[in-house]
Design an enzyme around this catalytic site. Sequence first.
Site, PDB file in Angstrom:
ATOM      1  N   ASP A 373      45.017  43.851  43.008  1.00 50.22           N
ATOM      2  CA  ASP A 373      46.303  43.968  42.336  1.00 50.22           C
ATOM      3  C   ASP A 373      47.344  42.989  42.868  1.00 50.22           C
ATOM      4  O   ASP A 373      48.336  42.703  42.187  1.00 50.22           O
ATOM      5  CB  ASP A 373      46.823  45.412  42.434  1.00 50.22           C
ATOM      6  CG  ASP A 373      45.917  46.381  41.700  1.00 50.22           C
ATOM      7  OD1 ASP A 373      44.766  46.531  42.142  1.00 50.22           O
ATOM      8  OD2 ASP A 373      46.335  46.968  40.692  1.00 50.22           O
ATOM      9  N   GLU A 511      34.859  46.085  34.107  1.00 49.65           N
ATOM     10  CA  GLU A 511      34.532  47.333  34.821  1.00 49.65           C
ATOM     11  C   GLU A 511      33.707  48.327  34.011  1.00 49.65           C
ATOM     12  O   GLU A 511      33.191  49.278  34.578  1.00 49.65           O
ATOM     13  CB  GLU A 511      35.797  48.026  35.342  1.00 49.65           C
ATOM     14  CG  GLU A 511      36.492  47.246  36.438  1.00 49.65           C
ATOM     15  CD  GLU A 511      37.577  48.051  37.133  1.00 49.65           C
ATOM     16  OE1 GLU A 511      38.071  49.026  36.542  1.00 49.65           O
ATOM     17  OE2 GLU A 511      37.918  47.699  38.275  1.00 49.65           O
TER      18      GLU A 511
END
Length: 816
Positions: A373, A511
């Site tokens: 992030d 993902e």
Amino acid sequence: MTPARHPTAATLAPVPHHAPLAAGTSAPGTWAYEGYDPATERLREALCTLGNGRFATRGALPECTADDVHYPGTYVAGCYDRLTSEVAGRQVENEDMVNLPNWLPLRFRPAGGDWLTPDTTTVLEHHLTLHLDGGTLTRHTRYALDEQRILDVRQQRLVSMADPHLAALRTEFTCEGVALDLEVEAALDGGVTNAGVARYRELDGRHLTHIHTGTAATAPGTAWLRCRTRGSDVRIGMAARVTADAPVTVRHAHPRALHTARLRLEPGRTARVDKTVALHTSRDPAIGDPRHAAVERAGAAPGFEQLREDHRAAWERLWRRARLEVPGEPGQILRLHLFHVLQTLSPHTADLDVGVPARGLHGEAYRGHVFWDELFVLPYLNLHLPEVSRALLGYRHRRLEPARAAARALGRRGAMYPWQSGSDGREETQRLHLNPRSGRWLPDHSHLQRHVGSAIAHNVWQYCEASGDTEFLHTAGAEMLLEIARFWADSATWDPALRRHRILGVMGPDEYHDAYPGADRPGLDDNAYTNVTAAWVLTRTLDLLGSLPEPRRRELTEDLELTDEELRRWEEVSRTLRIPFHEGVISQFEGYGDLDELDWEAYRARYGDIRRLDRILEAEGDSVNHYRASKQADVLMLGHLLPPHELAALFARLGHRFDDDLWRRTVDHYLARTSHGSTLSGLVHGWVLARCRRTEAWDHVQEALLSDVADVQGGTTGEGIHLGAMAGTLDLVQRGLPGLETREGALWLDPVPLPRLSSYGFTVRHDGHWGVRLRLEHRCVEIEVPPSEEAPLDIHLAGRAFRVRPGEVRRLELPD
């Protein structure tokens, strides 16, 4: 009860990112909720968290304990603990950011009566207001005690930005009707666990041990609590000083230290209780014993008014460094996002050995781990708080050796950074995860997201370009870049049939896909995002090595045993990594084009919200691995990470033509096949579409803006805010829409007008200039450089170069 003033997920159903923003009614500089609503309490607690970059406390009501509605939590940056639990018949080890002793408790009751809470007592009014400008949380509640008496409770709370070890709570009680004797009890509570995320509750969350309380010998009215974490042995000291308009008594009831007072409330007269708390851990620099340090700091702390004044002054200085001007409700939300970014990563963070926790210091989701992030966070910080960016990159550099060890364990050279990092840099990704829809524990292969190394390399490069910090680039930055590049070169396998190098057995940012249909092992081949970013790392690192001063280049090549033969391989791999294509678009990975198409409309009709399509399919006995379906941007992340000219040059280096037609087809393909199961998805899609399909960009920008305030993921915000998405929306205004790049010592601008967000301004710090103000409005860019002794600032706009002198304001017209 009146509803919250800001939108909730329910008001946006079924597809929040297609709904208009609701009009906010909060006063400028505030974020307010009206009425008590147990269903949204966890969300409010997360969004009303207060912090200072060192520790943070959720916005829970002080009279409420942890239960299914409320979850008070206090978290210190970088404080982790590792425990082993038995899950599904297996021993599973997990490291968590620790929920520290709760300093917040302050409960009250009519003498001899029951303790009052909004869940057990009639609430006549309830107001909760987060004051962004001054960094305080105020609360006003009116409790109906009986037909004759009403208790009015007003509170102010702060977690000091001036002194990052202090927090304070002021409570004012007023009785309406008949006089009242009120018993008040304030506590430091060591009997807490990590229990804030329902799907983790089968895991051991008892991280605190050796809990002791006492009264300070040097300050009889100050109580202390000390404890330590079970595995990591971090020692924690906490001290509280309580003053009131009545005598205060200290007593101890394990595991709590208690202050008690009995207030006589005459009708219409207000009685006050002030609680000042100090927090230290053994990770703090320049202290001996954390308990002793906490007692000393609490005893020396000024009164509440002075604490609040110092705290507000610190926030005022911080807001000046991160000035943001966006009109309307988008501006309100962006200011809230900025507030939470600054609370998590403030100037105080620069003194710490911590990374970017994906969910802030606001809750226990993702166990407080550090993912990628920072890729969305550092670009904003680079231009405002570069010292914080450097410290966050220092966290990665200090964990370079564990990354090397991880690569060696795979039989590879270089450094392989973990997908999830915590205290010491080992891989913290869980090997099992719970699907709440099916109730099954499933294998988790997300540690195969090797692209985190490319994100770290990109962060190093971006920080150095923005800050001009060549010292970092030539030392710690160069070491990380070289070792990440070495890992990618050593991970590449030559395929003689394709005459290309390939990277096998990985996962991309998507993902959802972790294996091929029917495969007996996880991993995918030639993920386009992974391969392109690996080529970028190799190219940039070779450029850097060639530009280093000869003595430093020699030091690095000797220390890392770099040979000319190895560097020639890097050059070759950087030009021959495979990018798969299908149907005239960039393939997410090799074989993606062979997957089945999903009946999206049927699934939307059946389930409504299909963001977590992977969980839906698994519960049906199916797998998302069978379908062309993405959780979030994967290939399209390339358009977020790299500007068009750089992406085209990189594809040309790899032997492919990259033009607008290819990119438009690719965007269309994946936009129709993405469920947006991540808060980052709307952000990336909005960023990309602003450049190629402007009319649709706003829906996705709106999704990013609402992701936490409206809890669009359905309950996840209450477990901790999404720091990457919040910072990413700020960066969208700072870099995305104005097309701002920092390179060659200059600011480069290429604005794109977005009709719903066409007027905005911000300040940046660049090339020695503090507080450079940029304002974009009506096809005009206004640039103001504050007075200084620095050289003029170089600006590039639409193929033209300008110089703006310190003290000068320039208005530059945008081309049609």
